[in-house]
Design an enzyme around this catalytic site. Structure first.
Site, mmCIF file in Angstrom:
data_model
loop_
_atom_site.group_PDB
_atom_site.id
_atom_site.type_symbol
_atom_site.label_atom_id
_atom_site.label_comp_id
_atom_site.label_asym_id
_atom_site.label_seq_id
_atom_site.Cartn_x
_atom_site.Cartn_y
_atom_site.Cartn_z
ATOM 1 N N LYS A 113 7.133 -0.213 10.472
ATOM 2 C CA LYS A 113 6.824 0.433 11.744
ATOM 3 C C LYS A 113 6.320 -0.667 12.669
ATOM 4 C CE LYS A 113 3.582 3.354 14.124
ATOM 5 N NZ LYS A 113 2.349 4.164 14.073
ATOM 6 N N GLY A 174 -3.875 8.142 19.427
ATOM 7 C CA GLY A 174 -5.175 8.737 19.135
ATOM 8 C C GLY A 174 -5.752 9.600 20.241
ATOM 9 N N ALA A 201 2.696 9.051 18.271
ATOM 10 C CA ALA A 201 1.439 8.890 19.017
ATOM 11 C C ALA A 201 1.241 9.985 20.053
ATOM 12 C CB ALA A 201 1.336 7.538 19.703
ATOM 13 N N GLY A 202 0.005 10.447 20.116
ATOM 14 C CA GLY A 202 -0.418 11.378 21.158
ATOM 15 C C GLY A 202 -0.408 12.835 20.764
ATOM 16 N N ASN A 223 -1.091 11.067 12.969
ATOM 17 C CA ASN A 223 -2.182 10.769 12.047
ATOM 18 C C ASN A 223 -3.461 11.497 12.458
ATOM 19 O OD1 ASN A 223 -3.352 7.652 10.504
ATOM 20 N ND2 ASN A 223 -4.310 9.632 10.492
ATOM 21 N N THR A 224 -3.990 11.103 13.621
ATOM 22 C CA THR A 224 -5.310 11.588 14.018
ATOM 23 C C THR A 224 -5.364 13.104 14.160
ATOM 24 O OG1 THR A 224 -5.513 9.520 15.246
ATOM 25 C CG2 THR A 224 -7.187 11.176 15.669
#
Lengths: 275, 77
Positions: A113, A174, A201-202, A223-224
């Site tokens: 990645k 994040g 992301a986001g 992830n987050t």
């Protein structure tokens, strides 16, 4: 893709609707990060709940002051997950290429990645360095999944040079802001019809993942949104369902938006009472 | 492999300046980081930006001004 046709004539995308990235094939369209969970047990339960087969890990220097921190790599490998190393924290193509090569040796995988960021505040990609690193790594035989801005031109260049997947951001890493520019993501899908596109992301909550999939994206990397949810395992379930729902809605084909109402019920034979 | 001598040489390990005996084995660098070279899952090494294959670790010694990177996989997004 051979769809399952129900006896009532409906067509449903079934288990052979797989995500293909380079030589790799996945039945899940979710790629999940392994960071920021309350503890390793919650991480493992959440990963299982997502149904993911591909999980990201970071590559970091072994700390001289505090040697050999626990990596949990053994837990991930025991869980049967394919590991996707990232180049997070790299600011130049040179750093990213070195980290990718170290990751390949450490983890025995050609998957990478690719992240090359411009600064700490935005964590936005440095496009010049990103393109340079991608070219070098593709030439070096890597299967490159490139984290990119939601910029159609950059994404098209990454696809054209041979990235196995292009991964525009929904919003900053994040941030949990969701899909802030669905119009750009839609243009990117049209500009890059043949290379897997993944929103990376986001993502903040399940509907963000669904929105991205409805736009025709091939997968979601997050992830987050799971790891820092109040109940990570519950959110992991939600994300799995959200991705599946968005995928099916995309394949089903949504109705066009209309400015004015269109009655669902018959427009003749209504009961009327004279004033 | 050059034999170790009494001479001390400057090297950099993971961004930190160190002084080690000339001809210091790479495997000793790993042990200094509490990594067992024979059982180092998820660990990789580069010297001067060239990755050293795991099977070659035993044959490598450090030279003056070498820059060593020892990395491992960690949880990440």
């Amino acid at each position: 893709m051979a769809d399952e046709v129900h006896t009532n004539g409906s067509v449903v995308a079934e288990t052979d609707d797989r995500l293909e990235i380079g030589e790799y094939t996945f039945s899940s369209r979710l790629i999940v990060g392994t960071s920021r969970y309350p503890n390793p047990q919650v991480m493992l339960e959440a990963l299982e709940a997502t149904g993911t087969e591909l999980v990201t890990v970071a590559i970091r220097r072994v700390n001289v002051e505090d040697p050999a921190p626990e990596s949990h790599l053994d837990l991930l490998q025991k869980g049967g997950y394919q590991v996707l190393p990232n180049t997070a924290g790299c600011y130049t193509a040179r750093e990213a290429v070195l980290v990718a090569r170290l990751a390949r040796e450490a983890l025995d995988t050609d998957l990478i990645k690719l992240e090359v960021i411009g600064d700490d505040e935005t964590l936005m990609p440095d496009v010049e360095q990103l393109l340079k690193a991608a070219k070098t790594l593709i030439d070096d035989g890597f299967t490159v999944l490139a984290y990119a801005n939601d910029d159609p031109i950059t994404c098209r260049k990454l696809a054209d040079m041979g990235c196995a997947a292009v991964m525009p951001l929904g919003s900053p890493i994040g941030s949990g802001m969701g899909i802030v520019n669905p119009y750009n993501l839609r243009i990117i899908r049209e500009e890059v019809p043949d290379t897997p596109l993944i929103v990376d992301a986001g993502i903040g909550t399940a509907s963000d993942a669904t929105t991205a999939m409805e736009l025709g994206y091939d997968g979601i990397l997050l992830n987050t949104a799971i790891a820092e949810a109040q109940h990570p395992v519950e959110m992991a379930h939600a994300m799995r369902l959200a991705v599946a729902a968005g995928r099916r809605a995309h394949r089903a084909g949504r109705i066009p938006r209309r400015l004015y109402a269109q009655a669902s019920s018959p427009t003749s034979g209504q009961v009327q009472v004279d004033a | 492999m050059s034999p170790a001598t009494d001479a001390q040489i400057p090297v950099t390990v993971n961004g930190e300046d160190r002084t080690v005996p000339d001809g210091y084995p790479l495997t000793e660098v790993l042990r200094d980081l509490e990594i067992d070279p024979a059982d180092a899952t998820g660990v990789a090494v580069a010297i001067n930006e060239s990755v050293i294959r795991t099977q070659d670790w035993d044959d490598v010694t450090l030279s003056e001004e070498d820059t060593v990177e020892v990395i491992q996989a960690q949880q990440g997004g």
